[in-house]
Write a protein that holds these residues in place. Structure first.
Motif, short mmCIF file in Angstrom:
data_model
loop_
_atom_site.label_atom_id
_atom_site.label_comp_id
_atom_site.label_asym_id
_atom_site.label_seq_id
_atom_site.Cartn_x
_atom_site.Cartn_y
_atom_site.Cartn_z
N ALA A 105 0.83 -1.21 0.00
CA ALA A 105 0.00 0.00 0.00
C ALA A 105 0.86 1.26 0.00
CB ALA A 105 -0.92 -0.01 1.22
N GLU A 106 1.94 1.23 0.78
CA GLU A 106 2.84 2.39 0.81
C GLU A 106 3.51 2.60 -0.54
OE1 GLU A 106 5.50 1.59 3.98
OE2 GLU A 106 4.06 2.15 5.57
N ASP A 108 2.28 1.70 -3.47
CA ASP A 108 1.26 2.23 -4.38
C ASP A 108 1.01 3.71 -4.11
OD1 ASP A 108 1.05 -0.26 -5.48
OD2 ASP A 108 -0.73 -0.83 -4.32
N ALA A 109 0.96 4.07 -2.83
CA ALA A 109 0.74 5.48 -2.49
C ALA A 109 1.89 6.34 -2.97
CB ALA A 109 0.56 5.62 -0.98
N ARG A 110 3.12 5.82 -2.83
CA ARG A 110 4.28 6.58 -3.29
C ARG A 110 4.26 6.75 -4.81
NH1 ARG A 110 7.59 3.41 -1.58
NH2 ARG A 110 8.28 2.36 -3.47
N ASN A 112 1.61 6.68 -6.72
CA ASN A 112 0.53 7.61 -7.05
C ASN A 112 0.95 9.06 -6.79
OD1 ASN A 112 -1.17 5.53 -7.81
ND2 ASN A 112 -2.06 5.31 -5.77
N ALA A 113 1.65 9.26 -5.67
CA ALA A 113 2.11 10.61 -5.36
C ALA A 113 3.11 11.10 -6.40
CB ALA A 113 2.74 10.63 -3.97
#
Length: 219
Positions: A105-106, A108-110, A112-113
């Motif tokens: 999840a981290e 993917d979040a990175r 996406n950011a």
């Protein structure tokens, strides 16, 4: 003979009973030691954070097992120790799974950011390009406006010059020479006529004509 055999059997039973009791206490201690090792391993692996509920149950079972061992409740000690070991294994598995999911999840979040930052940078670049094009177009329009203004001023000056030239009078001088020979006379007369015309372009109907006659006689 039978009495002797019964005595031997009773003696063997009395000897085996302390050994059996000692074996059970050892098993209880071993079970507690194994449970302690598993609980500590799960704690080091982060189960307290990533599998908090299951880890809390394992720690509670280990606490009860130690308490039962201190009271010499060997069977309950073994049962609670085994329960603590199983919960510790479960907590360790949950912790590893949760850590993997959290890392994913981290990541993917990175990503996406980073994609959002790249998109915003692209939008800013596009906006800057559009602003530069608009500024260039505005400068070109201003240059065209200045050229048009200069052309209009030049045309106005030319028109003023034409009007000024049209307002000035025009003078035309015409000289006419005439020779006259009268009958029965030895003398000849020559007339020189000068015609002066003054005209104004603004008012062509008003024309002034001046005629000068010069008569010359030869005897």
């Amino acid at each position: 003979m039978g009495v002797i055999m019964r005595g031997v059997g009773i003696s063997a039973l009395l000897i085996a009973t302390p050994s059996l009791a000692q074996s059970r206490i050892d098993r209880a201690r071993t079970a507690v030691a194994e449970a302690t090792a598993k609980v500590e391993a799960a704690e080091k692996a982060g189960a307290t954070t990533h599998a908090a509920e299951t880890m809390a149950r394992a720690q509670e079972s280990l606490r009860v097992a130690r308490d039962q061992l201190a009271r010499d409740h060997r069977d309950s000690t073994i049962n609670e120790a085994r329960r603590a070991s199983g919960l510790a294994d479960q907590a360790l598995e949950e912790a590893e799974r949760n850590k993997t999911e959290q890392a994913s999840a981290e990541r993917d979040a990175r990503l996406n950011a980073e994609a959002q930052v790249a998109a915003e940078a692209s939008q800013r670049a596009a906006a800057q390009d559009a602003a530069a094009i608009a500024q260039s177009d505005a400068a070109a329009a201003q240059a065209r406006a200045q050229q048009a203004q200069q052309a209009a001023a030049s045309a106005a000056a030319d028109a003023a010059a034409v009007r000024a030239a049209a307002a000035q009078p025009t003078t035309t001088v015409t000289t006419v020479e005439r020779s006259t020979s009268p009958v029965r006379s030895y003398s000849s007369a020559r007339k020189k006529t000068t015609v002066r015309k003054t005209t104004r372009r603004a008012a062509p109907a008003a024309t002034t004509t001046t005629t000068t006659t010069v008569e010359t006689k030869n005897n």
